[in-house]
Write a protein that holds these residues in place. Structure first.
Motif, PDB file in Angstrom:
ATOM      1  N   HIS A  49      30.377 -42.780  -9.675  1.00  0.00           N
ATOM      2  CA  HIS A  49      30.447 -43.990 -10.501  1.00  0.00           C
ATOM      3  C   HIS A  49      31.920 -44.382 -10.578  1.00  0.00           C
ATOM      4  N   ARG A  50      32.173 -45.635 -10.826  1.00  0.00           N
ATOM      5  CA  ARG A  50      33.561 -46.111 -10.870  1.00  0.00           C
ATOM      6  C   ARG A  50      34.180 -45.755 -12.217  1.00  0.00           C
ATOM      7  N   PRO A  51      35.193 -44.883 -12.231  1.00  0.00           N
ATOM      8  CA  PRO A  51      35.832 -44.510 -13.496  1.00  0.00           C
ATOM      9  C   PRO A  51      36.552 -45.699 -14.129  1.00  0.00           C
ATOM     10  N   GLU A  52      36.468 -45.766 -15.438  1.00  0.00           N
ATOM     11  CA  GLU A  52      37.127 -46.833 -16.202  1.00  0.00           C
ATOM     12  C   GLU A  52      38.250 -46.220 -17.040  1.00  0.00           C
ATOM     13  N   GLY A  92      50.003 -30.181 -15.368  1.00  0.00           N
ATOM     14  CA  GLY A  92      50.369 -31.187 -16.354  1.00  0.00           C
ATOM     15  C   GLY A  92      50.505 -32.548 -15.712  1.00  0.00           C
ATOM     16  N   ALA A  93      50.697 -33.552 -16.541  1.00  0.00           N
ATOM     17  CA  ALA A  93      50.952 -34.926 -16.119  1.00  0.00           C
ATOM     18  C   ALA A  93      49.879 -35.456 -15.169  1.00  0.00           C
ATOM     19  N   SER A  94      48.633 -35.041 -15.387  1.00  0.00           N
ATOM     20  CA  SER A  94      47.572 -35.515 -14.491  1.00  0.00           C
ATOM     21  C   SER A  94      47.060 -36.877 -14.931  1.00  0.00           C
ATOM     22  N   TYR A  95      46.746 -37.716 -13.947  1.00  0.00           N
ATOM     23  CA  TYR A  95      46.121 -39.006 -14.243  1.00  0.00           C
ATOM     24  C   TYR A  95      45.533 -39.613 -12.982  1.00  0.00           C
ATOM     25  N   MET A  96      44.563 -40.487 -13.197  1.00  0.00           N
ATOM     26  CA  MET A  96      43.959 -41.293 -12.139  1.00  0.00           C
ATOM     27  C   MET A  96      44.121 -42.745 -12.553  1.00  0.00           C
ATOM     28  N   PRO A  97      44.792 -43.576 -11.732  1.00  0.00           N
ATOM     29  CA  PRO A  97      44.792 -45.006 -12.039  1.00  0.00           C
ATOM     30  C   PRO A  97      43.369 -45.547 -11.893  1.00  0.00           C
ATOM     31  N   GLN A  98      42.958 -46.423 -12.798  1.00  0.00           N
ATOM     32  CA  GLN A  98      41.612 -46.997 -12.688  1.00  0.00           C
ATOM     33  C   GLN A  98      41.470 -47.577 -11.286  1.00  0.00           C
ATOM     34  N   PRO A  99      40.462 -47.120 -10.523  1.00  0.00           N
ATOM     35  CA  PRO A  99      40.358 -47.568  -9.138  1.00  0.00           C
ATOM     36  C   PRO A  99      39.943 -49.033  -9.018  1.00  0.00           C
ATOM     37  N   VAL A 100      40.491 -49.686  -7.984  1.00  0.00           N
ATOM     38  CA  VAL A 100      40.094 -51.061  -7.691  1.00  0.00           C
ATOM     39  C   VAL A 100      38.865 -51.061  -6.795  1.00  0.00           C
ATOM     40  N   SER A 101      38.624 -49.948  -6.107  1.00  0.00           N
ATOM     41  CA  SER A 101      37.463 -49.795  -5.236  1.00  0.00           C
ATOM     42  C   SER A 101      36.359 -49.067  -5.997  1.00  0.00           C
ATOM     43  N   ALA A 102      35.123 -49.367  -5.686  1.00  0.00           N
ATOM     44  CA  ALA A 102      34.003 -48.711  -6.359  1.00  0.00           C
ATOM     45  C   ALA A 102      33.742 -47.305  -5.827  1.00  0.00           C
ATOM     46  N   ASP A 103      34.268 -46.983  -4.639  1.00  0.00           N
ATOM     47  CA  ASP A 103      33.914 -45.688  -4.055  1.00  0.00           C
ATOM     48  C   ASP A 103      35.092 -44.777  -3.742  1.00  0.00           C
ATOM     49  N   MET A 104      36.345 -45.191  -4.074  1.00  0.00           N
ATOM     50  CA  MET A 104      37.504 -44.377  -3.757  1.00  0.00           C
ATOM     51  C   MET A 104      38.565 -44.534  -4.839  1.00  0.00           C
ATOM     52  N   ALA A 105      39.263 -43.422  -5.134  1.00  0.00           N
ATOM     53  CA  ALA A 105      40.334 -43.443  -6.137  1.00  0.00           C
ATOM     54  C   ALA A 105      41.393 -42.419  -5.765  1.00  0.00           C
ATOM     55  N   GLY A 109      53.724 -40.543  -2.758  1.00  0.00           N
ATOM     56  CA  GLY A 109      53.984 -39.215  -2.199  1.00  0.00           C
ATOM     57  C   GLY A 109      52.680 -38.460  -2.016  1.00  0.00           C
ATOM     58  N   ASN A 110      52.746 -37.137  -2.170  1.00  0.00           N
ATOM     59  CA  ASN A 110      51.532 -36.330  -2.093  1.00  0.00           C
ATOM     60  C   ASN A 110      50.545 -36.826  -3.141  1.00  0.00           C
ATOM     61  N   HIS A 111      49.255 -36.839  -2.792  1.00  0.00           N
ATOM     62  CA  HIS A 111      48.251 -37.332  -3.736  1.00  0.00           C
ATOM     63  C   HIS A 111      46.869 -36.791  -3.388  1.00  0.00           C
ATOM     64  N   LEU A 112      45.956 -36.917  -4.339  1.00  0.00           N
ATOM     65  CA  LEU A 112      44.551 -36.574  -4.138  1.00  0.00           C
ATOM     66  C   LEU A 112      43.779 -37.864  -3.896  1.00  0.00           C
ATOM     67  N   MET A 113      42.788 -37.816  -3.029  1.00  0.00           N
ATOM     68  CA  MET A 113      41.892 -38.952  -2.812  1.00  0.00           C
ATOM     69  C   MET A 113      40.477 -38.530  -3.192  1.00  0.00           C
ATOM     70  N   PHE A 114      39.898 -39.262  -4.113  1.00  0.00           N
ATOM     71  CA  PHE A 114      38.515 -39.051  -4.544  1.00  0.00           C
ATOM     72  C   PHE A 114      37.656 -40.002  -3.720  1.00  0.00           C
ATOM     73  N   GLU A 115      36.811 -39.457  -2.864  1.00  0.00           N
ATOM     74  CA  GLU A 115      36.011 -40.266  -1.960  1.00  0.00           C
ATOM     75  C   GLU A 115      34.540 -40.194  -2.346  1.00  0.00           C
TER      76      GLU A 115
END
Length: 145
Positions: A108-111, A28-41, A98-104
Motif C-alpha cells: 500500500h502507498r505509505p502516507e 537512528g535517523a530513519s525515515y521514508m519520504p512519502q512516495p510519489v509512486s504507488a509501488d516504490m519508495a 547516496g546509499n539508500h534502501l528501495m522498497f519495491e
C-alpha cells in the motif's frame, strides 16, 4: 537536527547486539519520504557500530514491500549491492543522493505519519527491527522539515 528530532529518532531506533560479535549496533535517523509512486519508495537511516568489530548489513525486509533492495550511489550512478560494511567504531549512512534502501512492490502507498517496520539482518550481529516514520515527500533531515 533539533534536540526533539534527535530524541524522536533515538526513541524510534532499534538497538541490539549478539553474543557472537563485538559489534554494538544501533539505528537512528530513519525515515521514508512519502512516495510519489504507488509501488516504490526510498528509505534512509544511519547504523552506528560502537563496537570494536566490523559487521555487515546483509539484507533488509519489510512486510510493507514485496522486496527491499540496497543501493549505493557513486558519481551519480546507482547500483544495487548485496551488502554494506558497518565499520568498527563507525557508521553506515543511507541518505538522499547516496546509499539508500528501495522498497519495491509496495503493498500500500505509505502516507506521511505512517510508520514502516523493517528487519535488518547482519553477518555477525543479531537482527534489528526498527520503525521507520514516513515524512513529507520534501522532508530534509538537516532542517527537520
Amino acid at each position: 537536527m533539533t534536540g526533539a528530532a534527535v530524541a524522536t529518532a533515538l526513541a524510534l531506533a532499534g538497538c541490539g547486539s549478539s553474543g557472537s560479535s563485538d559489534a554494538q549496533l544501533s539505528v537512528g535517523a530513519s525515515y521514508m519520504p512519502q512516495p510519489v509512486s504507488a509501488d516504490m519508495a526510498a528509505g534512509f537511516l544511519t547504523i552506528t557500530n560502537k563496537g570494536g568489530t566490523k559487521d555487515e548489513l546483509t539484507s533488509v525486509t519489510s512486510d510493507s514491500a514485496g522486496e527491499v533492495t540496497m543501493h549505493e550511489t557513486d558519481g551519480g550512478a546507482m547500483e544495487e549491492v548485496n551488502s554494506f560494511e558497518v565499520p568498527a567504531h563507525g557508521q553506515l549512512v543511507f541518505k538522499s543522493g547516496g546509499n539508500h534502501l528501495m522498497f519495491e512492490n509496495l503493498k500500500h502507498r505509505p502516507e506521511q505519519g505512517d510508520t514502516i517496520t523493517l528487519k535488518l539482518k547482519f553477518a555477525k550481529s543479531g537482527p534489528l527491527t526498527i520503525e521507520m516514520p514516513v515524512k513529507s515527500a520534501t522532508y530534509n533531515p538537516s532542517t527537520g522539515h
